[in-house]
Design an enzyme around this catalytic site. Sequence first.
Site, PDB file in Angstrom:
ATOM      1  N   SER A 193      69.583  62.395   7.420  1.00  0.00           N
ATOM      2  CA  SER A 193      68.349  62.902   8.014  1.00  0.00           C
ATOM      3  C   SER A 193      67.808  64.083   7.213  1.00  0.00           C
ATOM      4  O   SER A 193      67.480  63.929   6.033  1.00  0.00           O
ATOM      5  CB  SER A 193      68.594  63.250   9.483  1.00  0.00           C
ATOM      6  OG  SER A 193      67.399  63.461  10.176  1.00  0.00           O
ATOM      7  N   ASP A 205      64.618  53.447  13.802  1.00  0.00           N
ATOM      8  CA  ASP A 205      64.497  54.860  13.436  1.00  0.00           C
ATOM      9  C   ASP A 205      63.036  55.177  13.134  1.00  0.00           C
ATOM     10  O   ASP A 205      62.402  54.466  12.346  1.00  0.00           O
ATOM     11  CB  ASP A 205      65.350  55.122  12.191  1.00  0.00           C
ATOM     12  CG  ASP A 205      65.408  56.577  11.777  1.00  0.00           C
ATOM     13  OD1 ASP A 205      64.687  57.407  12.359  1.00  0.00           O
ATOM     14  OD2 ASP A 205      66.176  56.883  10.857  1.00  0.00           O
ATOM     15  N   HIS A 224      68.403  56.182  14.715  1.00  0.00           N
ATOM     16  CA  HIS A 224      68.673  57.390  13.953  1.00  0.00           C
ATOM     17  C   HIS A 224      69.954  58.045  14.482  1.00  0.00           C
ATOM     18  O   HIS A 224      70.215  58.034  15.675  1.00  0.00           O
ATOM     19  CB  HIS A 224      67.494  58.353  14.108  1.00  0.00           C
ATOM     20  CG  HIS A 224      67.503  59.483  13.133  1.00  0.00           C
ATOM     21  ND1 HIS A 224      67.016  59.365  11.864  1.00  0.00           N
ATOM     22  CD2 HIS A 224      67.942  60.764  13.245  1.00  0.00           C
ATOM     23  CE1 HIS A 224      67.129  60.517  11.229  1.00  0.00           C
ATOM     24  NE2 HIS A 224      67.709  61.384  12.047  1.00  0.00           N
TER      25      HIS A 224
END
Length: 307
Positions: A155, A246, A276
């Site tokens: 991320s 995501d 995610h």
Amino acid sequence: MPIDPNTQALLDAIASATPMHEMTVEQARRAFDKMSVRSGLPPVEVGDVVERTIPGPAGDIAVRVYTPKGDGPFPVVVYFPGGGFVVGSPESVHGPCTVWCAQVGAVVVSVDYRKGPENAFPAASDDAIAVTRWVGDHAAELGGDPSRIAVAGDSAGGNLAAVVAIDARDSGYRLAGQVLIYPATDISKPYPSLKENGEGKFLTFDLLRWFGRNYPSDPKDWRSSPMLVDDLSGVAPAFVVTAEYDPIRDQGEVYAQRLADAGVAVQARRYDGQIHAFVANLAGVASLGKTAVDDIAEYLDGTFHDQ
């Protein structure tokens, strides 16, 4: 395919709790670490785990160093935990880091870089670059091999790994590879996956906005949006992980294509039915989380042994 049932059960439980974007920063940090420990991969035994500091541009940077069993020198993975540049820490990715240390036989340096709102952009990228350069110069102190260093992150940490890989190319030091796990690569514009997956799948519109308020950055700055770098040729080979559900899925997949178009060796893999955080923080629950962790270990092992 639909979201896998184990992940959906977790999402249902999260929906009944106070969302992170309605917490204070400190509450959100504690909640994120707690969730990651509870729902992430359990740690496995490694040779040693040490907390230490590495000098940075604004003072010492805390890192957690995992050393495998056996005799070095070992390859080194510099890992940047995700969390929107606001939450996340070595504690939130402890399980996967032990697995990569053990499976790859690599020293893993998990970096507690500076975050917002206490620190302003580009503090996180400055720290990420500083730690990686230090590791390159001092790998032997960690039992590591300076010729076999890779960067990885999830991320926001995937953003940092991409930024460090570009810096390495531009500064003339070599990385063996970069692992970008559902990376944030472009905040300058919306992508279709943001609209498709921005509600009810852990990383939401509201949480993304909360991250942005607490760590505001210039969307046109390449350290916020490495996608905007004109020429990506010559950066380290990459393994790019994305998740079907995501909201920033497209950022990772378009960036992987940009790397490939620039002649970089890329393996890009989308994990269907996943959300995610399914790798770094939820792999103990998500059905393909451990699969992805093992795939990353396999990629790193091949990368290091091809050197």
